[in-house]
Design a protein around this motif. Structure first.
Motif, short mmCIF file in Angstrom:
data_model
loop_
_atom_site.label_atom_id
_atom_site.label_comp_id
_atom_site.label_asym_id
_atom_site.label_seq_id
_atom_site.Cartn_x
_atom_site.Cartn_y
_atom_site.Cartn_z
N SER A 291 -7.28 -5.46 -10.00
CA SER A 291 -7.64 -5.27 -11.61
C SER A 291 -8.94 -5.85 -11.83
O SER A 291 -9.58 -6.52 -11.21
CB SER A 291 -6.51 -6.02 -12.29
N GLU B 208 0.47 -1.42 -11.56
CA GLU B 208 -0.63 -1.01 -10.87
C GLU B 208 -1.77 -1.56 -11.39
O GLU B 208 -1.78 -1.96 -12.46
CB GLU B 208 -0.66 0.54 -11.40
N PRO B 209 -2.66 -1.86 -10.45
CA PRO B 209 -3.99 -2.52 -10.94
C PRO B 209 -4.61 -1.72 -11.94
O PRO B 209 -4.51 -0.34 -11.99
CB PRO B 209 -5.14 -2.59 -9.81
N ALA B 210 -5.11 -2.26 -12.99
CA ALA B 210 -5.75 -1.51 -14.18
C ALA B 210 -6.79 -2.49 -14.85
O ALA B 210 -7.24 -3.49 -14.37
CB ALA B 210 -4.56 -1.57 -15.39
N ASP C 128 0.94 -1.35 -0.02
CA ASP C 128 -0.17 -0.01 0.13
C ASP C 128 0.81 1.34 -0.02
O ASP C 128 1.75 1.53 1.03
CB ASP C 128 -0.83 -0.14 1.35
N GLU C 129 0.91 2.05 -1.07
CA GLU C 129 1.75 3.20 -1.10
C GLU C 129 0.74 4.35 -1.32
O GLU C 129 0.18 4.64 -2.46
CB GLU C 129 2.82 3.03 -2.43
N ASP D 41 -2.75 3.78 -2.81
CA ASP D 41 -2.76 2.86 -4.07
C ASP D 41 -2.30 1.55 -3.65
O ASP D 41 -1.36 1.25 -3.01
CB ASP D 41 -1.86 3.39 -5.06
N TRP E 6 -0.64 -1.68 -4.97
CA TRP E 6 0.77 -2.05 -6.02
C TRP E 6 0.69 -3.55 -5.93
O TRP E 6 0.99 -4.19 -4.77
CB TRP E 6 1.89 -1.35 -5.96
N TYR E 7 1.09 -4.36 -7.24
CA TYR E 7 1.62 -5.67 -6.82
C TYR E 7 2.95 -5.42 -7.44
O TYR E 7 3.34 -5.13 -8.34
CB TYR E 7 0.71 -6.43 -8.27
N GLN E 8 3.62 -6.35 -6.35
CA GLN E 8 4.89 -6.32 -6.80
C GLN E 8 5.56 -7.84 -6.87
O GLN E 8 5.05 -8.77 -6.27
CB GLN E 8 6.05 -5.78 -5.56
N GLN F 243 6.95 -3.39 -10.66
CA GLN F 243 5.59 -3.13 -9.97
C GLN F 243 4.36 -2.81 -10.88
O GLN F 243 4.80 -2.29 -11.94
CB GLN F 243 5.77 -2.09 -8.82
#
Length: 70
Positions: free
Chosen positions: A61, A24-26, A7-8, A11, A13-15, A22
């Motif tokens: 996503s 980002e959900p899309a 959690d940044e 947001d 993020w998947y790492q 990384q």
């Protein structure tokens, strides 16, 4: 391979640490050919690939699946 959710700034993020990247959900769109030329093994391979791609999407996503053919 280690996968984690970070959690940044609110947001998600998947790492994927093995790649050092990384994502980002899309929203993702998949197009599947269901025409006669895909009958038998080709469509089975396409279905398994689609399942793998969907399971591999970053958490949060969204995705669409469009198909064409008969």
């Amino acid at each position: 391979m280690t996968d984690e959710i970070v959690d940044e700034n609110s947001d998600i993020w998947y790492q994927n640490s093995s790649l050092g990247t990384q994502f980002e959900p899309a929203e993702y769109t998949f197009v599947i050919d269901w025409s006669g030329s895909m009958s038998g093994n080709p469509i089975e391979v396409a279905k398994e690939a689609l399942k793998l791609f969907i399971r591999s999407l970053p958490q949060g996503s969204m995705f669409n699946v469009y198909s064409f053919g008969s």
